[in-house]
Design a protein around this motif. Sequence first.
Motif, PDB file in Angstrom:
ATOM      1  N   UNK A  35     -21.175  -7.721  31.688  1.00  9.07           N
ATOM      2  CA  UNK A  35     -22.428  -8.217  32.228  1.00  9.07           C
ATOM      3  C   UNK A  35     -22.201  -9.113  33.434  1.00  9.07           C
ATOM      4  N   UNK A  36     -22.997  -8.909  34.453  1.00  7.66           N
ATOM      5  CA  UNK A  36     -22.924  -9.744  35.626  1.00  7.66           C
ATOM      6  C   UNK A  36     -23.845 -10.932  35.490  1.00  7.66           C
ATOM      7  N   UNK A  37     -23.903 -11.773  36.463  1.00  2.39           N
ATOM      8  CA  UNK A  37     -24.778 -12.943  36.392  1.00  2.39           C
ATOM      9  C   UNK A  37     -26.237 -12.532  36.312  1.00  2.39           C
ATOM     10  N   UNK A  38     -26.963 -13.149  35.413  1.00  2.00           N
ATOM     11  CA  UNK A  38     -28.380 -12.859  35.248  1.00  2.00           C
ATOM     12  C   UNK A  38     -29.190 -14.138  35.435  1.00  2.00           C
ATOM     13  N   UNK A  39     -30.432 -13.947  35.770  1.00  2.00           N
ATOM     14  CA  UNK A  39     -31.336 -15.081  35.848  1.00  2.00           C
ATOM     15  C   UNK A  39     -31.474 -15.712  34.475  1.00  2.00           C
ATOM     16  N   UNK A  40     -31.403 -17.028  34.420  1.00  2.00           N
ATOM     17  CA  UNK A  40     -31.510 -17.715  33.136  1.00  2.00           C
ATOM     18  C   UNK A  40     -32.932 -17.667  32.609  1.00  2.00           C
ATOM     19  N   UNK A  41     -33.879 -17.374  33.473  1.00  2.00           N
ATOM     20  CA  UNK A  41     -35.277 -17.380  33.076  1.00  2.00           C
ATOM     21  C   UNK A  41     -35.641 -16.094  32.342  1.00  2.00           C
ATOM     22  N   UNK A  42     -36.451 -16.253  31.294  1.00  2.00           N
ATOM     23  CA  UNK A  42     -36.969 -15.093  30.574  1.00  2.00           C
ATOM     24  C   UNK A  42     -38.347 -14.718  31.087  1.00  2.00           C
ATOM     25  N   UNK A  43     -38.746 -15.335  32.182  1.00  2.00           N
ATOM     26  CA  UNK A  43     -40.052 -15.071  32.782  1.00  2.00           C
ATOM     27  C   UNK A  43     -39.884 -14.251  34.052  1.00  2.00           C
ATOM     28  N   UNK A  44     -40.617 -13.167  34.191  1.00  2.00           N
ATOM     29  CA  UNK A  44     -40.497 -12.350  35.409  1.00  2.00           C
ATOM     30  C   UNK A  44     -40.861 -13.146  36.654  1.00  2.00           C
ATOM     31  N   UNK A  45     -40.133 -12.850  37.732  1.00  2.00           N
ATOM     32  CA  UNK A  45     -40.439 -13.500  39.002  1.00  2.00           C
ATOM     33  C   UNK A  45     -41.659 -12.867  39.654  1.00  2.00           C
ATOM     34  N   UNK A  46     -41.811 -11.566  39.464  1.00  2.00           N
ATOM     35  CA  UNK A  46     -42.901 -10.852  40.106  1.00  2.00           C
ATOM     36  C   UNK A  46     -42.594 -10.579  41.564  1.00  2.00           C
ATOM     37  N   UNK A  47     -43.221  -9.566  42.098  1.00  2.00           N
ATOM     38  CA  UNK A  47     -43.075  -9.220  43.510  1.00  2.00           C
ATOM     39  C   UNK A  47     -41.615  -9.005  43.913  1.00  2.00           C
ATOM     40  N   UNK A  48     -40.858  -8.293  43.064  1.00  2.00           N
ATOM     41  CA  UNK A  48     -39.462  -7.987  43.376  1.00  2.00           C
ATOM     42  C   UNK A  48     -39.290  -6.471  43.442  1.00  2.00           C
ATOM     43  N   UNK A  49     -38.170  -6.046  43.992  1.00  2.00           N
ATOM     44  CA  UNK A  49     -37.850  -4.629  44.067  1.00  2.00           C
ATOM     45  C   UNK A  49     -36.963  -4.242  42.886  1.00  2.00           C
ATOM     46  N   UNK A 103     -29.000   1.293  38.092  1.00  2.00           N
ATOM     47  CA  UNK A 103     -30.365   0.816  38.337  1.00  2.00           C
ATOM     48  C   UNK A 103     -30.698  -0.350  37.403  1.00  2.00           C
ATOM     49  N   UNK A 104     -31.794  -1.045  37.704  1.00  2.00           N
ATOM     50  CA  UNK A 104     -32.223  -2.165  36.853  1.00  2.00           C
ATOM     51  C   UNK A 104     -32.618  -1.675  35.466  1.00  2.00           C
ATOM     52  N   UNK A 105     -33.305  -0.548  35.421  1.00  2.00           N
ATOM     53  CA  UNK A 105     -33.697   0.082  34.153  1.00  2.00           C
ATOM     54  C   UNK A 105     -33.054   1.458  34.115  1.00  2.00           C
ATOM     55  N   UNK A 106     -32.405   1.776  32.993  1.00  2.00           N
ATOM     56  CA  UNK A 106     -31.712   3.053  32.884  1.00  2.00           C
ATOM     57  C   UNK A 106     -32.235   3.823  31.672  1.00  2.00           C
ATOM     58  N   UNK A 325     -33.205   1.146  28.788  1.00  2.00           N
ATOM     59  CA  UNK A 325     -32.587  -0.169  28.605  1.00  2.00           C
ATOM     60  C   UNK A 325     -32.532  -0.888  29.941  1.00  2.00           C
ATOM     61  N   UNK A 326     -32.312  -2.189  29.866  1.00  2.00           N
ATOM     62  CA  UNK A 326     -32.142  -3.002  31.071  1.00  2.00           C
ATOM     63  C   UNK A 326     -30.646  -3.133  31.352  1.00  2.00           C
ATOM     64  N   UNK A 327     -30.261  -2.825  32.558  1.00  2.00           N
ATOM     65  CA  UNK A 327     -28.874  -2.959  32.984  1.00  2.00           C
ATOM     66  C   UNK A 327     -28.434  -4.423  32.871  1.00  2.00           C
ATOM     67  N   UNK A 328     -27.317  -4.650  32.198  1.00  2.00           N
ATOM     68  CA  UNK A 328     -26.843  -6.020  32.015  1.00  2.00           C
ATOM     69  C   UNK A 328     -26.511  -6.706  33.331  1.00  2.00           C
ATOM     70  N   UNK A 329     -26.284  -5.934  34.383  1.00  2.00           N
ATOM     71  CA  UNK A 329     -25.967  -6.520  35.690  1.00  2.00           C
ATOM     72  C   UNK A 329     -27.185  -6.600  36.611  1.00  2.00           C
ATOM     73  N   UNK A 330     -28.353  -6.327  36.099  1.00  2.00           N
ATOM     74  CA  UNK A 330     -29.544  -6.404  36.929  1.00  2.00           C
ATOM     75  C   UNK A 330     -29.738  -7.818  37.476  1.00  2.00           C
ATOM     76  N   UNK A 331     -30.161  -7.890  38.723  1.00  2.00           N
ATOM     77  CA  UNK A 331     -30.476  -9.192  39.328  1.00  2.00           C
ATOM     78  C   UNK A 331     -31.824  -9.715  38.864  1.00  2.00           C
ATOM     79  N   UNK A 332     -32.644  -8.850  38.279  1.00  2.00           N
ATOM     80  CA  UNK A 332     -33.993  -9.231  37.837  1.00  2.00           C
ATOM     81  C   UNK A 332     -34.243  -8.705  36.417  1.00  2.00           C
ATOM     82  N   UNK A 333     -33.491  -9.179  35.431  1.00  2.00           N
ATOM     83  CA  UNK A 333     -33.621  -8.619  34.077  1.00  2.00           C
ATOM     84  C   UNK A 333     -34.994  -8.841  33.455  1.00  2.00           C
ATOM     85  N   UNK A 334     -35.610  -9.993  33.701  1.00  2.00           N
ATOM     86  CA  UNK A 334     -36.924 -10.253  33.116  1.00  2.00           C
ATOM     87  C   UNK A 334     -37.967  -9.307  33.710  1.00  2.00           C
ATOM     88  N   UNK A 335     -37.888  -9.066  35.008  1.00  2.00           N
ATOM     89  CA  UNK A 335     -38.817  -8.128  35.638  1.00  2.00           C
ATOM     90  C   UNK A 335     -38.561  -6.700  35.153  1.00  2.00           C
TER      91      UNK A 335
END
Length: 441
Positions: A35-49, A103-106, A325-335
């Motif tokens: 797993x790569x670094x993930x956002x510590x927040x469990x809340x989506x940022x919104x407006x991301x790619x 991808x973020x979602x696979x 599933x959500x890719x463990x290396x996603x930069x936007x896991x909550x989104x």
Amino acid sequence: MHDITQGPSRRSFLGLGVAAAGAATLSLAGCGASPGPQSASATPQGNVSLTMSVYGSNTRQHKLQQVFKLYAKKNGGKVGLELLANEAYAQKLATQIAGGAAADVVALFHNSVAQYASKNALAPLDRYGPKVLDLSHVDKESSSGGVVDGKRVALPLGDNAYGVIWDKTALADLGMSVPEPGHTWDDFITFANDVKKKAKGRLYGTIDNSADFNGFQVFVRQRGKELYKDGKLGFSKADLEAWFAIWAELRKSGAAPPGDLTVQTATGGFGNSLLVTGKAPNFFIYPNVLSGFQALTKNELAVSTIPMTSASKSGLFVRASNWAAVNARSSHPADAAALLGFMLNDEQAARILQAEFAAPPNLELRKVIEFNKVDRVFIDYVELVSKEFAQPVPSLAEEFPSGSPQVMTAFVTAGQSVATGQQSISSGTDSFFSQAEGFLS
């Protein structure tokens, strides 16, 4: 509107006819990931790619693009789609995950969920509350398969249950009807022989399903066992010999086709099947492919259960046919998790997807979506199994140990060898066990 809380009765279910496309089975290419670094927040940022990788057809691509436009409209940002044909997807995804470029979602085949989870390639989803990932209306039994080592790492995109597609028109021409759900093996053998006699050479009574590992799995579960236990075979030689003996009896009476014909029709797609070519009245399979079969024949098709010991020993279960599933290396896991939640729970999205990934896992949305006649028959069958026959879902980690793809291949080889008379039931069973135990060691 059909109400899932009631469910179709066994008899009324068979009154629904329909006439179906195949899904390829792929093995997982091995890969490693951390797993790569993930956002510590469990809340989506919104407006991301975001991006999602999926296997499937152009129809699936078109539907998903509509869903992603809808998601972007409601949540901002955008969602890109990477789609490949089934045959190429597994290898491409393994390469992407190993290289940190997935991808973020696979989307995942069910035989790969536990393997990717064991490599820490999938992000745990339990940290996201119902505002992000609401599972309150998602079928709890089928979704339990996405929990590996106590962590939820994948979610179903569609539910399925093993069954038998029957040619309702061909049977009606003989003055017969589709076997009711819950019929026994003795019922089935008698029925198949009756079809053969009444057809007077025009139709076999059944296909020979002896080399089908999915069918054998249900049969083993009817005997209180599983395919695997602790990484080893979970059934005995006597279980396999009993399975082979059923089909040998049907071949001997002429109710099932000779082995060489079965082997010839095992390739070439569903259009080469004895069901579509009008030489047998059935096909054993996971019936999310029903619409594809119907497209290949003018006859009306229906679905019923595999023969069983009893309703309480059906061996059947409702399982996801497609996972995400959500890719463990996603930069936007909550989104990414929010996108999954949207696909599962948004009514507009569900109306777009229909039964693209099999029966929608959200049980409430199944009640309100208008499905076409073919998909409605398939979905009613899944609900019938869930209501009257379903047993616990096998663990994906237990069901697909290392070496399981090779074991499946060995099973097909043994089944075809016995069917064509190259080996006796006893020698074919011994050969399979010898090979399988080596693959699992």
